[in-house]
Design an enzyme around this catalytic site. Sequence first.
Site, PDB file in Angstrom:
ATOM      1  N   ASP A 192       0.838  -1.202   0.000  1.00 48.23           N
ATOM      2  CA  ASP A 192       0.000   0.000   0.000  1.00 48.23           C
ATOM      3  C   ASP A 192       0.876   1.257   0.000  1.00 48.23           C
ATOM      4  OD1 ASP A 192      -2.310   1.504   0.142  1.00 48.23           O
ATOM      5  OD2 ASP A 192      -3.086   0.524   1.948  1.00 48.23           O
ATOM      6  N   ASP A 240     -10.761   2.031  -3.447  1.00 50.63           N
ATOM      7  CA  ASP A 240     -11.322   1.735  -2.127  1.00 50.63           C
ATOM      8  C   ASP A 240     -12.843   1.736  -2.177  1.00 50.63           C
ATOM      9  OD1 ASP A 240      -8.995   1.333  -0.795  1.00 50.63           O
ATOM     10  OD2 ASP A 240      -8.906   3.302   0.147  1.00 50.63           O
TER      11      ASP A 240
HETATM   12  C1  DGJ Z   1      -5.800   1.971   1.918  1.00 53.77           C
HETATM   13  C2  DGJ Z   1      -6.180   0.817   1.057  1.00 53.77           C
HETATM   14  O1  DGJ Z   1      -6.646   1.255  -0.175  1.00 53.77           O
HETATM   15  C3  DGJ Z   1      -7.201  -0.050   1.780  1.00 53.77           C
HETATM   16  O2  DGJ Z   1      -7.600  -1.104   0.947  1.00 53.77           O
HETATM   17  C4  DGJ Z   1      -6.613  -0.551   3.059  1.00 53.77           C
HETATM   18  O3  DGJ Z   1      -5.561  -1.421   2.792  1.00 53.77           O
HETATM   19  C5  DGJ Z   1      -6.149   0.626   3.895  1.00 53.77           C
HETATM   20  N1  DGJ Z   1      -5.270   1.493   3.164  1.00 53.77           N
HETATM   21  C6  DGJ Z   1      -5.433   0.134   5.125  1.00 53.77           C
HETATM   22  O4  DGJ Z   1      -4.961   1.162   5.865  1.00 53.77           O
END
Ligand code: DGJ
Length: 734
Positions: A468, A538
């Site tokens: 990430d 997301d």
């Molecule tokens: C941002 C990501 O896009 C999410 O899927 C998740 O992993 C969160 N970070 C976790 O903090």
Amino acid sequence: MKKIIVSILSLALTLCASAQVKVSDDRISVNTGGMSLILNARQGQPLRFVYFGARLSDADAEAIQFSGSRPMNAYPSYGQGEIREDAIAVTHADGNMSLDLAVESVATDSTKDADILAVTLKDKVYDFRVKVFYKAFRDVDMIETWTEIFNDAKKPVVLRKFDSAFLPVRVGDVWVSHLYGTWANEGRLVEEPLNRGILRIENKDGVRNAHTSHAEIMLSLDGKPSENTGAVIGAALCYSGNYHLDLVTNDSDYHRLFAGISADNSSLTLGKGESFRTPELALTYSDEGLSGASRNFHNWARAHKIMHGDKERMILLNSWEGVYFDINEPGMDQMMADIAGMGGELFVMDDGWFGDKYPRLNDTSSLGDWVVDKNKLPNGIQGLVDAATRHGIKFGIWIEPEMANTVSELYEKHPDWIINAAGRDVVKGRGGSQVVLDLGNPAVQDYVFGIVDGLMTNYPGIAYIKWDANMSVSSHGSSYLPADRQSELNIRYHQGFASVCDRIRAKYPDLVIQACASGGGRASYGVLPWFDEFWVSDNTDALQRIYMQWGTSYFFPAITMASHISAVPNHTVHRVTPIKFRIDVAMSGRLGMELQPKDMTEAEIAQCRQAIADYKSVRPVVQFGDIYRLVSPYDGLGIASLMYCSKDKSEAVFYWWRIDNLYDNHPPRVKMAGLDPDRMYKVVELDKAPGRPLSFEGKSFSGSFLMNNGLEMPFGFSDDMMGYSSRVLHLIAD
Ligand code: DGJ
């Protein structure tokens, strides 16, 4: 490996340098099966662009002349003759701001997959060279082009602009299709005619370069973009950092595309003998419309540009929307048992598992401290890997290795490792304490490599990493770079990122890695050479995903698009859609789940179990097949539809989603595409909705009927469908 170096002086003879690259006197043609790029390279003269488009015969490639009123340099430089837009601009040590590049030599080279042309251009006065490369693939319609820039002088040269490539496109009714967006709305499609002026597509996030604009475009040359007809040029800049794509339309008879690293606040100094390689711009051409150009991108991506492009992706459950930071051992075990019970193949533990002195209870601390939180996971990561093995699935883990929180042991030890302007307040991001590590610093590179290396050495059973990145470069300053190189911060960051990724891949070639960056911030061919897939967004709302995945599919194949079934009300937009609709959308990408299975009803679990089995039966078609987009959600017709066909046309998967809920609105019957007109296809519905059989279930139709008429999809306004009815059909040739 064959290598021929040809001085233009000796080009009196006609040479056939290689299968894809032909050099004949001054004329060079670079070809793939369906495309040609024609250049003129006369020694002592600028390298001239002649033609780019459909494959030309040898005779036409010889005869064709540039059709513009003024000749166009293939790699325009600033300051001598060209003083408007340019691909490269430099300041020599004596202050001279001009370049005058002329052809010095031509060379060809071959790799296993492609033939490469390299034309060396030399400044007429200064010891300064640019090599322009064109790499033509043998098995796909793609030419990658980039440059290597050399300072052969004794004193430093400052690069003020250093694009990868330039491409002229004949003015006409030319439209551009490109993607824009923001967090939770990535990959939105915009289509617009090219008008006078400059259309600049750029990203200056510093870390995640695909949340907003995307570095890929399509140009429809025959007027308003159409999916399955018309000439289309596609271009994708393969870079992970800041970029620009400029489409310049002025009094010239060509639109002019300049693409490369953004040079804004990023000038580069080349010392004596130093060189710089620009990222590739991948160019394609199709006369089968936008979908044709997409198929070219997808074929190239799977064969040459993404990690493990020939391997089926696992069906997974990710813990994030199910438990967020509430990680604990029984909870992880239950989720593993549940996904295994539904037929899934992998469980991924997301954020919240780490931190010792500062446990990661929320997003305000701990990034940088990649040690397991023993309070949450007493048996550590090995305990989870073992549990996954017991459940018959693989185990994956989330990390965010390029970042730290100021509340972390890492930051306490290495406050100088972060990116921030010297002497200024630390700019903090997510959770009020997140900072970006300075990947241009080799010590930081070692540390970031060490995070993955440490996990994989200690727990070789880890099969998947979700990598990430949740912050932008928000202050300009590196305590590693010297004062006179501070402008190189962004570029050095991405060189460091590439070098870490190279090291990881050299040691862990089989590891599956997802590029996540607050959602789709790294849906980019600048990262996919090391990564298997990306998290599209997301936002897991099925309706909005149709729009986002539609746009994303212009450039990226389904195998790269992580697409998960989530709970309702959706956590981002709070929309409620039926489970079938959510499954049917997720099944059009790399299927996964993003919810708490213990909150599902028995009926939902049964439906997901069936859908996972169905997806497995068509996975090769979805992940390796040819895309045909049929009805765009952006056209306002109340439905969206696309399909994937296997390469041999023996199977296809057809998707139909009803996306609005208006009475007396009659969506069109969808004509299919990509089938063999002369074969009969049996229709089998996937993810069947209870009590809603299709009248044509199990019946066979000719490819010709399906493509000329299509099948009428029933839909209704029942409570359980809430307007969002959907169908997925498996077409199997007799
Ligand atoms: C941002 C990501 O896009 C999410 O899927 C998740 O992993 C969160 N970070 C976790 O903090």
